[in-house]
Design a protein around this motif. Structure first.
Motif, PDB file in Angstrom:
ATOM      1  N   VAL A  72       6.897  54.169 101.343  1.00 51.11           N
ATOM      2  CA  VAL A  72       8.037  54.760 100.647  1.00 51.11           C
ATOM      3  C   VAL A  72       8.709  55.737 101.603  1.00 51.11           C
ATOM      4  N   ALA A  73       9.918  55.423 102.004  1.00 57.11           N
ATOM      5  CA  ALA A  73      10.684  56.280 102.912  1.00 57.11           C
ATOM      6  C   ALA A  73      11.666  57.096 102.090  1.00 57.11           C
ATOM      7  N   THR A  74      11.560  58.418 102.167  1.00 53.03           N
ATOM      8  CA  THR A  74      12.410  59.264 101.333  1.00 53.03           C
ATOM      9  C   THR A  74      12.785  60.552 102.043  1.00 53.03           C
ATOM     10  N   ASP A  75      14.028  60.951 101.879  1.00 53.26           N
ATOM     11  CA  ASP A  75      14.494  62.239 102.380  1.00 53.26           C
ATOM     12  C   ASP A  75      14.270  63.345 101.358  1.00 53.26           C
ATOM     13  N   ALA A  76      13.899  62.984 100.141  1.00 54.47           N
ATOM     14  CA  ALA A  76      13.614  63.955  99.084  1.00 54.47           C
ATOM     15  C   ALA A  76      12.111  64.028  98.871  1.00 54.47           C
ATOM     16  N   TRP A  77      11.532  65.168  99.168  1.00 57.29           N
ATOM     17  CA  TRP A  77      10.084  65.348  98.990  1.00 57.29           C
ATOM     18  C   TRP A  77       9.792  66.835  98.949  1.00 57.29           C
ATOM     19  N   HIS A  78       8.522  67.178  98.774  1.00 62.06           N
ATOM     20  CA  HIS A  78       8.133  68.583  98.698  1.00 62.06           C
ATOM     21  C   HIS A  78       8.652  69.354  99.924  1.00 62.06           C
ATOM     22  N   PRO A  79       9.075  70.582  99.742  1.00 60.41           N
ATOM     23  CA  PRO A  79       8.961  71.422  98.548  1.00 60.41           C
ATOM     24  C   PRO A  79      10.136  71.305  97.584  1.00 60.41           C
ATOM     25  N   GLN A  80      11.006  70.296  97.753  1.00 61.47           N
ATOM     26  CA  GLN A  80      12.093  70.121  96.803  1.00 61.47           C
ATOM     27  C   GLN A  80      11.527  69.876  95.400  1.00 61.47           C
ATOM     28  N   ASN A  94      12.993  68.135  92.142  1.00 64.97           N
ATOM     29  CA  ASN A  94      14.077  67.389  91.512  1.00 64.97           C
ATOM     30  C   ASN A  94      13.544  66.079  90.938  1.00 64.97           C
ATOM     31  N   GLY A  95      14.419  65.341  90.280  1.00 67.34           N
ATOM     32  CA  GLY A  95      14.005  64.117  89.620  1.00 67.34           C
ATOM     33  C   GLY A  95      13.542  63.032  90.572  1.00 67.34           C
ATOM     34  N   VAL A  96      14.127  62.971  91.767  1.00 71.43           N
ATOM     35  CA  VAL A  96      13.699  61.961  92.739  1.00 71.43           C
ATOM     36  C   VAL A  96      12.254  62.211  93.151  1.00 71.43           C
ATOM     37  N   VAL A  97      11.952  63.463  93.469  1.00 75.84           N
ATOM     38  CA  VAL A  97      10.596  63.809  93.894  1.00 75.84           C
ATOM     39  C   VAL A  97       9.602  63.522  92.782  1.00 75.84           C
ATOM     40  N   ARG A  98       9.934  63.940  91.556  1.00 76.62           N
ATOM     41  CA  ARG A  98       9.009  63.712  90.451  1.00 76.62           C
ATOM     42  C   ARG A  98       8.793  62.229  90.194  1.00 76.62           C
ATOM     43  N   SER A  99       9.847  61.445  90.277  1.00 80.48           N
ATOM     44  CA  SER A  99       9.714  60.000  90.067  1.00 80.48           C
ATOM     45  C   SER A  99       8.792  59.383  91.102  1.00 80.48           C
ATOM     46  N   SER A 130      16.516  52.299  96.179  1.00 83.88           N
ATOM     47  CA  SER A 130      16.819  52.789  94.841  1.00 83.88           C
ATOM     48  C   SER A 130      18.040  53.693  94.913  1.00 83.88           C
ATOM     49  N   TYR A 131      18.795  53.694  93.828  1.00 88.54           N
ATOM     50  CA  TYR A 131      20.033  54.479  93.757  1.00 88.54           C
ATOM     51  C   TYR A 131      19.792  55.627  92.788  1.00 88.54           C
ATOM     52  N   HIS A 132      19.542  56.819  93.330  1.00 84.69           N
ATOM     53  CA  HIS A 132      19.195  57.974  92.509  1.00 84.69           C
ATOM     54  C   HIS A 132      20.361  58.917  92.263  1.00 84.69           C
ATOM     55  N   THR A 133      21.304  58.963  93.173  1.00 83.12           N
ATOM     56  CA  THR A 133      22.271  60.059  93.187  1.00 83.12           C
ATOM     57  C   THR A 133      23.685  59.524  93.329  1.00 83.12           C
ATOM     58  N   ARG A 134      24.584  60.062  92.532  1.00 80.18           N
ATOM     59  CA  ARG A 134      26.004  59.713  92.680  1.00 80.18           C
ATOM     60  C   ARG A 134      26.585  60.502  93.853  1.00 80.18           C
TER      61      ARG A 134
END
Length: 366
Positions: free
Chosen positions: A5-13, A15-20, A102-106
């Motif tokens: 899983v490649a993500t720019d949203a992760w701890h310590p953020q 938000n909903g992306v991180v929680r998902s 995945s499309y999380h953000t507008r």
């Protein structure tokens, strides 16, 4: 499945992306999968200008490619369109690997709120980004319809869940100390304090009782001056957050741009009715139910939501589980990877860079 899983949203953020993603990783391990993460914690990073809570990774496709042998993924999911997502996408194309997104953000609406960038330009870029994937996961029917009308293809549904053991009504409990003695009713907002969340619309409402704001972000100082009676509690998580939900009376969701809103489910699970605008996210979660009021007059929605029984809200939330969400998530990945890449460009060596990217070296080059 060894899922990268490649993500720019992760701890310590927070938000909903991180929680998902946290829940999908945990659910994957319970199912015998082996999810591994590629996040900003793996690279040097710099703060996003004007939004220091978000870090931009200093990452290249070569840097990501060098990690693939050790990571040894059988499947790849790219969760965000930031530097890590871009670099991973390029590596997958160069190596001929199928991947999902995945499309999380507008993002187009968020960018247009800050800079004079036409939304159609941003949507064209995003359509190109996700168009290389074997499948793109979206959270709601209304978002799927909107993106489909904009030319996005291979869309797959991935809903969300809620921890109903943590987020629950707590009848008889005293409110948190920060709320003690404040006039009721309590109208609660939870989320980032940033321009795209439209928190100003909430704070400018003429409502009885007290407005409660949970969260932090670059707009906090300005927003705090809009309503001297509002209480700003900062970022809360876990039990502290759950207690504020359960002590409140109505959950207010002023955003016009969210794609889902996990906070909606957390509020419902805690027994709170929702007051929101009739837009994507609220329409999909509470539209057609009796647990929320959707109105272009947000103040009227807030006042009307006070009459909704807490038990009905809780019952609606029990329909959403993280296990059902994981069924969709991992099912989508397996189906999309079985189909392979849409155009198999990487295997033909026809790797096309997005605008502004350097050419991607093919396997064995450089």
């Amino acid at each position: 499945m060894r899922l990268l899983v490649a993500t720019d949203a992760w701890h310590p953020q927070v938000n909903g992306v991180v929680r998902s993603l946290e829940h999908m990783v945990a659910a994957g391990r319970r199912r015998g999968h082996d999810p591994v993460m590629l996040t900003p914690l793996d690279f040097a990073s710099v703060p996003l200008p004007g939004y220091a809570e978000i870090r931009l990774s200093l990452v290249t496709a070569r840097g990501v490619a060098s990690r693939f042998p050790a990571l040894a993924p059988t499947h790849v999911h790219i969760a965000t369109e930031g530097p890590i997502g871009l670099a991973t996408r390029r590596v997958c194309l160069a190596q001929g690997r199928p991947f999902t997104t995945s499309y999380h953000t507008r993002f187009p609406e968020y960018l247009a709120a800050r800079l004079p960038v036409p939304e159609r330009w941003s949507y064209a870029w995003l359509r190109r980004f996700h168009g290389a994937a074997s499948g793109t996961m979206v959270s709601t029917p209304s978002l799927e319809r909107d993106l489909s009308a904009r030319g996005f293809t291979r869309l797959m549904r991935w809903s969300r869940g809620v921890d109903t053991a943590l987020f629950r009504p707590r009848d008889g409990e005293a409110p948190p100390d920060a709320l003690a003695g404040l006039p009721r009713p309590f109208f609660l907002f939870v989320g980032r304090l940033a321009v795209e969340k439209n928190v100003e619309a909430f704070l400018r409402l003429d409502l009885p009782g007290t407005k409660i704001v949970v969260g932090d972000g670059p707009d906090r100082a300005r927003l705090a001056g809009l309503d001297p009676g509002a209480r700003f509690l900062g970022t809360l998580t876990g039990e502290a957050l759950a207690r504020v939900y359960s002590a409140s009376d109505v959950f207010v969701f002023p955003s016009l741009t969210d794609t889902f809103g996990i906070v909606l489910l957390e509020a419902l699970a805690s027994g709170l009715a929702v007051a929101a605008y009739p837009v994507t996210g609220p329409l999909d979660v509470v539209g057609g139910t009796d647990v929320g009021i959707l109105d272009h007059d947000l103040g009227a929605a807030c006042r009307a939501a006070l009459a909704i029984p807490r038990g009905a809200c809780r019952a609606e939330a029990l329909r959403y589980t993280w296990e059902a969400s994981a069924d969709q998530f991992y099912g989508n990945i397996e189906a999309a990877h079985a189909d392979g890449m849409p155009a198999r460009r990487g295997r033909l060596g026809l790797v096309r860079a997005l605008p502004g990217e350097a050419p991607v070296p093919r396997v064995g080059e450089g």
